[in-house]
Design an enzyme around this catalytic site. Structure first.
Site, PDB file in Angstrom:
ATOM      1  N   ASP A 111     -11.321  -0.506   6.395  1.00  0.00           N
ATOM      2  CA  ASP A 111     -10.468  -1.523   5.928  1.00  0.00           C
ATOM      3  C   ASP A 111     -11.123  -2.865   6.260  1.00  0.00           C
ATOM      4  OD1 ASP A 111      -8.253   0.199   5.427  1.00  0.00           O
ATOM      5  OD2 ASP A 111      -7.177  -0.488   7.180  1.00  0.00           O
ATOM      6  N   SER A 155     -12.649   1.932  10.821  1.00  0.00           N
ATOM      7  CA  SER A 155     -11.601   1.924   9.084  1.00  0.00           C
ATOM      8  C   SER A 155     -12.608   1.189   8.506  1.00  0.00           C
ATOM      9  CB  SER A 155     -10.580   1.474   9.395  1.00  0.00           C
ATOM     10  OG  SER A 155      -9.807   1.278   8.386  1.00  0.00           O
ATOM     11  N   LYS A 159      -3.532  -1.560  14.270  1.00  0.00           N
ATOM     12  CA  LYS A 159      -2.863  -0.399  15.069  1.00  0.00           C
ATOM     13  C   LYS A 159      -3.091  -0.243  16.374  1.00  0.00           C
ATOM     14  CE  LYS A 159      -3.084   2.339  11.395  1.00  0.00           C
ATOM     15  NZ  LYS A 159      -2.916   1.540  10.145  1.00  0.00           N
ATOM     16  N   GLU A 161       0.792  -1.271  -0.011  1.00  0.00           N
ATOM     17  CA  GLU A 161       0.097   0.096  -0.040  1.00  0.00           C
ATOM     18  C   GLU A 161       0.829   1.241   0.180  1.00  0.00           C
ATOM     19  OE1 GLU A 161      -1.309   1.810   2.937  1.00  0.00           O
ATOM     20  OE2 GLU A 161      -0.622   0.265   4.744  1.00  0.00           O
TER      21      GLU A 161
HETATM   22  N1  PSU Z   1      -0.027   0.583   8.896  1.00  0.00           N
HETATM   23  C1  PSU Z   1       1.057   1.381   8.934  1.00  0.00           C
HETATM   24  N2  PSU Z   1       0.892   2.792   8.865  1.00  0.00           N
HETATM   25  C2  PSU Z   1      -0.056   3.177   8.245  1.00  0.00           C
HETATM   26  C3  PSU Z   1      -1.061   2.626   7.864  1.00  0.00           C
HETATM   27  C4  PSU Z   1      -1.148   1.171   8.084  1.00  0.00           C
HETATM   28  O1  PSU Z   1       1.911   1.061   9.680  1.00  0.00           O
HETATM   29  O2  PSU Z   1      -0.253   4.698   8.080  1.00  0.00           O
HETATM   30  C5  PSU Z   1      -2.501   3.084   6.990  1.00  0.00           C
HETATM   31  C6  PSU Z   1      -3.274   1.978   6.274  1.00  0.00           C
HETATM   32  O3  PSU Z   1      -3.196   2.585   4.652  1.00  0.00           O
HETATM   33  C7  PSU Z   1      -4.491   1.837   6.692  1.00  0.00           C
HETATM   34  C8  PSU Z   1      -4.730   3.324   7.201  1.00  0.00           C
HETATM   35  O4  PSU Z   1      -5.499   1.435   5.867  1.00  0.00           O
HETATM   36  O5  PSU Z   1      -3.472   3.591   8.015  1.00  0.00           O
HETATM   37  C9  PSU Z   1      -5.911   3.378   8.103  1.00  0.00           C
HETATM   38  O6  PSU Z   1      -6.553   4.548   8.114  1.00  0.00           O
HETATM   39  P1  PSU Z   1      -7.912   4.903   8.694  1.00  0.00           P
HETATM   40  O7  PSU Z   1      -7.859   4.590  10.446  1.00  0.00           O
HETATM   41  O8  PSU Z   1      -8.166   6.363   8.530  1.00  0.00           O
HETATM   42  O9  PSU Z   1      -8.756   3.910   8.149  1.00  0.00           O
HETATM   43 MN    MN Z   2     -11.400   6.211  10.226  1.00  0.00          MN
END
Ligand code: PSU
Ligand code: MN
Length: 313
Positions: A151, A149, A168, A34
């Site tokens: 995701d 997310s 995370k 990604e």
């Molecule tokens: N893994 C990491 N650093 C990141 C991400 C993943 O070590 O920055 C990113 C990925 O692209 C994941 C996103 O899809 O963070 C999640 O963002 P959000 O919580 O806004 O969906």
């Molecule tokens: Mn979000």
């Protein structure tokens, strides 16, 4: 449904690099990577070096890297050097989740793809294995913000094997694991019966299934395919080596501060995750960044080994 048929279907179809196209045609191992982690998850200028290093790790393990992003309204699967530089250096790069892809293509915009957008584009172009750092998931305070997310929902209906260091740790990890169960997403602990904690080797939460080798992961993928049914992701949760994890006490203290700062400043939506990651990097004097990078490196290498086992059928 054919996952490859759309790759040459007009200007909105993903553009595969020649290297990725050839590798897929020859059934050689390919690993999707990604780009949000590059553009929005890591500090400049280190992010470009990391992007190049990660591609190099995939190659050293015998697979072809396919970093995915949207450039000038075109989804790209496999970037050349100049394209990777743009993703890392252009401050106008947007953060694109799956739902943002169509508007970005129609507007001719450029952006880095999150796990949801990357997994979607990878599956559409016939890739099966994807490596990242940590997945997005259910944020703490979900009952107020409903911040989960994209995701998770996307992975629930996309047949990708995703190698990550768990989700995370800025998230509500038990709630995220519960959502993954509800959504029917399989989780394998790689060499562990504990779900990894992203910056930490363990989140303390159990996982139901443990595998010990890339071949075992490929065997689960074969069983998935043989069973049929709706597509869903398989998560391979690969812990950061204990020697490289962030000090747990430092992690807990700085994370609590980061979450408080996020609330105080009213950071919401797509900005939350980059804000928290950046806050942790700055307030751990870079130690969280090193743990994050150690996790991603391990994931990328393992993904290449899984891709090799998968294509060795
Ligand atoms: N893994 C990491 N650093 C990141 C991400 C993943 O070590 O920055 C990113 C990925 O692209 C994941 C996103 O899809 O963070 C999640 O963002 P959000 O919580 O806004 O969906
Ligand atoms: Mn979000």
């Amino acid at each position: 449904m054919s996952l490859t048929a759309r790759s040459d279907a007009g200007p909105y179809a993903p553009a595969l690099s020649a290297e990725v196209r050839d590798a897929l045609a020859a059934h050689r191992p390919v690993v999707a990577l990604e780009s949000t982690i590059i553009a929005h998850g890591l500090p400049r200028p280190r992010n470009l070096r990391v992007a190049e290093e990660l591609e190099g790790l995939v190659r050293s393990a015998g697979a072809v890297p396919a970093t995915i992003a949207v450039l000038d309204g075109r989804a790209r699967v496999g970037l050349d050097k100049a394209e990777l530089e743009r993703v890392a250096e252009d401050p106008a790069m947007r953060k694109l989740g799956h739902r943002d892809l169509a508007p970005a293509l129609a507007a001719g915009a450029s952006g880095a793809t999150t796990v949801s957008a990357t997994a979607f584009l990878a599956a559409r172009t016939g890739l099966r294995i994807f490596a990242t750092g940590g997945l997005g998931g259910v944020h703490r305070g979900w009952t107020e913000t409903q911040d989960e997310s994209a995701d998770l929902r996307l992975l629930a209906r996309t047949g990708m094997t995703v190698v990550c260091a768990g989700v995370k740790s800025i998230l509500d990890v038990p709630a995220t694991l519960q959502r993954l169960e509800t959504l029917g997403v399989g989780v394998l602990g790689y060499g562990t019966d504990r779900f990894p904690g992203f910056y930490l080797s363990s989140s303390g939460e159990p996982v139901d299934w443990t595998v010990e080798s890339p071949e075992e992961v490929a065997e689960v993928m074969r069983a998935q395919d043989a069973l049929g049914g709706p597509d869903a992701a398989l998560i391979v949760a690969n812990p950061v080596p204990r020697a490289r994890q962030l000090d747990p006490a430092l992690h807990d203290r700085v994370l609590a501060e980061a979450l408080a700062a996020c609330r105080e400043r009213g950071v919401v939506g797509q900005a939350v995750t980059p804000f928290l990651l950046d806050h942790l990097t700055r307030h751990t004097k870079g130690a969280s960044l090193e743990a994050n990078l150690a996790a991603v490196r391990g994931n990328v290498t393992l993904a290449a080994r899984i891709a090799t086992a998968w294509t060795a059928r």
